[in-house]
Scaffold this motif. Structure first.
Motif, PDB file in Angstrom:
ATOM      1  N   MET A   1      49.845  31.702  52.923  1.00  0.00           N
ATOM      2  CA  MET A   1      49.742  31.357  51.502  1.00  0.00           C
ATOM      3  C   MET A   1      50.091  29.894  51.263  1.00  0.00           C
ATOM      4  O   MET A   1      50.970  29.325  51.925  1.00  0.00           O
ATOM      5  N   THR A   2      49.402  29.287  50.324  1.00  0.00           N
ATOM      6  CA  THR A   2      49.676  27.922  49.915  1.00  0.00           C
ATOM      7  C   THR A   2      50.256  27.925  48.503  1.00  0.00           C
ATOM      8  O   THR A   2      49.876  28.751  47.666  1.00  0.00           O
ATOM      9  N   ILE A   3      51.172  27.022  48.256  1.00  0.00           N
ATOM     10  CA  ILE A   3      51.792  26.947  46.932  1.00  0.00           C
ATOM     11  C   ILE A   3      50.747  26.648  45.867  1.00  0.00           C
ATOM     12  O   ILE A   3      50.735  27.253  44.791  1.00  0.00           O
ATOM     13  N   SER A   4      49.845  25.727  46.156  1.00  0.00           N
ATOM     14  CA  SER A   4      48.879  25.280  45.155  1.00  0.00           C
ATOM     15  C   SER A   4      47.868  26.350  44.774  1.00  0.00           C
ATOM     16  O   SER A   4      47.267  26.288  43.697  1.00  0.00           O
ATOM     17  N   LEU A   5      47.664  27.353  45.621  1.00  0.00           N
ATOM     18  CA  LEU A   5      46.665  28.387  45.350  1.00  0.00           C
ATOM     19  C   LEU A   5      47.289  29.745  45.045  1.00  0.00           C
ATOM     20  O   LEU A   5      46.563  30.704  44.804  1.00  0.00           O
ATOM     21  N   ALA A   6      48.612  29.822  45.066  1.00  0.00           N
ATOM     22  CA  ALA A   6      49.291  31.092  44.812  1.00  0.00           C
ATOM     23  C   ALA A   6      49.583  31.240  43.321  1.00  0.00           C
ATOM     24  O   ALA A   6      49.925  30.260  42.650  1.00  0.00           O
ATOM     25  N   PRO A   7      49.466  32.459  42.775  1.00  0.00           N
ATOM     26  CA  PRO A   7      49.693  32.652  41.343  1.00  0.00           C
ATOM     27  C   PRO A   7      51.137  33.040  41.038  1.00  0.00           C
ATOM     28  O   PRO A   7      51.661  34.033  41.523  1.00  0.00           O
TER      29      PRO A   7
ATOM     30  N   PRO B   1      34.798  30.123  28.573  1.00  0.00           N
ATOM     31  CA  PRO B   1      35.896  30.085  29.545  1.00  0.00           C
ATOM     32  C   PRO B   1      37.228  30.490  28.902  1.00  0.00           C
ATOM     33  O   PRO B   1      37.514  30.129  27.751  1.00  0.00           O
ATOM     34  N   SER B   2      38.022  31.227  29.642  1.00  0.00           N
ATOM     35  CA  SER B   2      39.336  31.663  29.177  1.00  0.00           C
ATOM     36  C   SER B   2      40.412  31.026  30.042  1.00  0.00           C
ATOM     37  O   SER B   2      40.394  31.159  31.271  1.00  0.00           O
ATOM     38  N   ALA B   3      41.362  30.350  29.413  1.00  0.00           N
ATOM     39  CA  ALA B   3      42.437  29.695  30.157  1.00  0.00           C
ATOM     40  C   ALA B   3      43.310  30.702  30.894  1.00  0.00           C
ATOM     41  O   ALA B   3      43.911  30.380  31.916  1.00  0.00           O
ATOM     42  N   ILE B   4      43.380  31.929  30.382  1.00  0.00           N
ATOM     43  CA  ILE B   4      44.204  32.950  31.030  1.00  0.00           C
ATOM     44  C   ILE B   4      43.340  33.956  31.804  1.00  0.00           C
ATOM     45  O   ILE B   4      43.823  35.001  32.239  1.00  0.00           O
ATOM     46  N   HIS B   5      42.051  33.641  31.949  1.00  0.00           N
ATOM     47  CA  HIS B   5      41.123  34.448  32.748  1.00  0.00           C
ATOM     48  C   HIS B   5      41.049  35.896  32.244  1.00  0.00           C
ATOM     49  O   HIS B   5      41.066  36.845  33.023  1.00  0.00           O
ATOM     50  N   ARG B   6      40.929  36.018  30.946  1.00  0.00           N
ATOM     51  CA  ARG B   6      40.781  37.342  30.316  1.00  0.00           C
ATOM     52  C   ARG B   6      39.380  37.426  29.717  1.00  0.00           C
ATOM     53  O   ARG B   6      39.010  36.593  28.891  1.00  0.00           O
ATOM     54  N   TYR B   7      38.617  38.457  30.116  1.00  0.00           N
ATOM     55  CA  TYR B   7      37.223  38.568  29.674  1.00  0.00           C
ATOM     56  C   TYR B   7      36.888  40.009  29.305  1.00  0.00           C
ATOM     57  O   TYR B   7      37.258  40.948  30.022  1.00  0.00           O
ATOM     58  N   ARG B   8      36.179  40.137  28.196  1.00  0.00           N
ATOM     59  CA  ARG B   8      35.605  41.425  27.806  1.00  0.00           C
ATOM     60  C   ARG B   8      34.119  41.367  28.175  1.00  0.00           C
ATOM     61  O   ARG B   8      33.328  40.676  27.541  1.00  0.00           O
TER      62      ARG B   8
ATOM     63  N   LYS C   1      43.115  44.798  36.012  1.00  0.00           N
ATOM     64  CA  LYS C   1      43.532  43.492  36.531  1.00  0.00           C
ATOM     65  C   LYS C   1      43.034  43.367  37.966  1.00  0.00           C
ATOM     66  O   LYS C   1      43.328  44.206  38.817  1.00  0.00           O
ATOM     67  N   LEU C   2      42.260  42.317  38.218  1.00  0.00           N
ATOM     68  CA  LEU C   2      41.724  42.071  39.548  1.00  0.00           C
ATOM     69  C   LEU C   2      42.218  40.733  40.074  1.00  0.00           C
ATOM     70  O   LEU C   2      42.531  39.823  39.308  1.00  0.00           O
TER      71      LEU C   2
ATOM     72  N   SER D   1      45.448  33.372  45.470  1.00  0.00           N
ATOM     73  CA  SER D   1      44.640  34.256  44.619  1.00  0.00           C
ATOM     74  C   SER D   1      44.724  33.804  43.175  1.00  0.00           C
ATOM     75  O   SER D   1      45.582  32.999  42.804  1.00  0.00           O
ATOM     76  N   GLN D   2      43.807  34.342  42.365  1.00  0.00           N
ATOM     77  CA  GLN D   2      43.787  34.080  40.934  1.00  0.00           C
ATOM     78  C   GLN D   2      43.579  35.400  40.196  1.00  0.00           C
ATOM     79  O   GLN D   2      42.567  36.073  40.408  1.00  0.00           O
ATOM     80  N   PRO D   3      44.519  35.818  39.345  1.00  0.00           N
ATOM     81  CA  PRO D   3      44.319  37.060  38.583  1.00  0.00           C
ATOM     82  C   PRO D   3      43.247  36.914  37.506  1.00  0.00           C
ATOM     83  O   PRO D   3      43.149  35.874  36.845  1.00  0.00           O
ATOM     84  N   TYR D   4      42.462  37.958  37.354  1.00  0.00           N
ATOM     85  CA  TYR D   4      41.491  38.079  36.265  1.00  0.00           C
ATOM     86  C   TYR D   4      41.786  39.388  35.530  1.00  0.00           C
ATOM     87  O   TYR D   4      42.058  40.419  36.167  1.00  0.00           O
TER      88      TYR D   4
END
Length: 307
Positions: free
Chosen positions: A146-152, A217-224, A285-286, A299-302
């Motif tokens: 894991m990298t700090i810059s890419l970890a959530p 685009p959603s800053a918090i990666h939340r989409y319907r 949540k993915l 990773s990035q949560p969606y």
């Protein structure tokens, strides 16, 4: 100096083990980081709604009873040592116990990474958190890709930081030097070791741009996601990331590591995706997980819901 509230709630032998573990961790801390003057306070009477952890406002480590935990978690040596480090650092080093240090992402990843590092130094094996949860053999590995810059989030970034500290052979005296500097930042930590500084600078150069189409685009990666109107996501790793990890790809899973139950996810190259819903889709949540081959980098949560 260990004070245990609610000790009568557990068997005497277990109470003795907990006290001995706490005293051992306290002695190890004082040997490597300096003396503390206040008792180490452990609470076994905390309500079940609270999580295991250190509360800086009450200066207390809580181990509430929970049906998901093995014996409140106090039989997990790593978890006990991790939480004791939080408590003793707060006492010994005020710069690590300010609101900014406790609440910011920068502070959280430092606290979590250093607490895991302390636990590893007390019990050096590959796994953190054995004998803690009933449904898992352990909580995480100390060393990962894991990298700090890419970890959530602070905990995942702390896990990545622990990996850096171990790979670059940072020592306890180096961490003490950092804590005594009074500068509770990742930049200050990097100054204790040229190898660590180089590794952290390389890590910080990584980035993934996420280009979304089909929806705003959603800053918090939340989409319907509406049926018949897919969400399109294009992951674009920067040059530094591709140079270090040329086989970069993205995979999707739930938090449990299994495929989505409600959304169809299609891709031809592992970087451009189309996510579709149907009438049966439910909120889910993915994680968009970043890999180099089979090595998980972050990773990035969606947060998805259907309509």
């Amino acid at each position: 100096m260990v004070s245990i509230r609610g000790g009568e709630r557990i068997p005497g032998e277990q109470l003795q083990r907990l006290r001995q573990r706490a005293e051992r961790a306290q002695d190890f801390f004082q040997e490597n980081f300096g003396a503390v003057s206040q008792p180490l306070k452990i609470d076994l009477e905390a309500e079940a709604k609270f999580s295991t952890g250190y509360n800086s406002e009450t200066d207390t480590i809580s181990f509430p009873e929970s049906r998901n935990l093995i014996e409140r978690g106090i039989e997990s040596v790593d978890v006990v040592d991790h939480e004791i480090f939080h408590a003793l650092v707060a006492q010994r080093y005020p710069a690590a116990n300010t609101p900014e240090a406790l609440d910011s992402l920068e502070g959280q990843r430092l606290h979590e990474g250093l607490a895991d590092f302390f636990a590893y130094k007390m019990n050096p094996d590959p796994l953190f958190g054995e004998n803690y949860r009933k449904d898992r053999d352990y909580l995480r590995r100390y060393q990962t890709d894991m990298t700090i810059s890419l970890a959530p989030g602070g905990h995942a970034q702390g896990n990545a930081l622990t990996g850096h500290l171990l790979r670059e052979e940072v020592e306890l005296k180096d961490v003490r030097q950092f804590l005594e500097s009074g500068k509770f930042t990742l930049e200050a930590l990097a100054e204790v070791s040229p190898r660590l500084k180089e590794a952290l600078e390389k890590d910080a150069s990584f980035a993934v741009k996420q280009q979304v189409s089909g929806y705003p685009p959603s800053a918090i990666h939340r989409y319907r996601i509406q049926s018949g109107q897919p969400l399109k996501v294009d992951f674009q790793p920067n040059a530094a990331l591709l140079a270090a990890h040329p086989d970069f790809r993205v995979d999707w899973s739930t938090m449990e590591g299994v495929p989505s139950r409600f959304y169809r996810i299609e891709s031809q190259d592992g970087r451009n995706f189309q996510l579709s819903s149907n009438a049966e889709s439910q909120p889910e949540k993915l994680l968009a997980r970043y890999f180099d081959g089979e090595r998980l980098l972050g990773s990035q949560p969606y947060y998805l819901s259907g309509k």
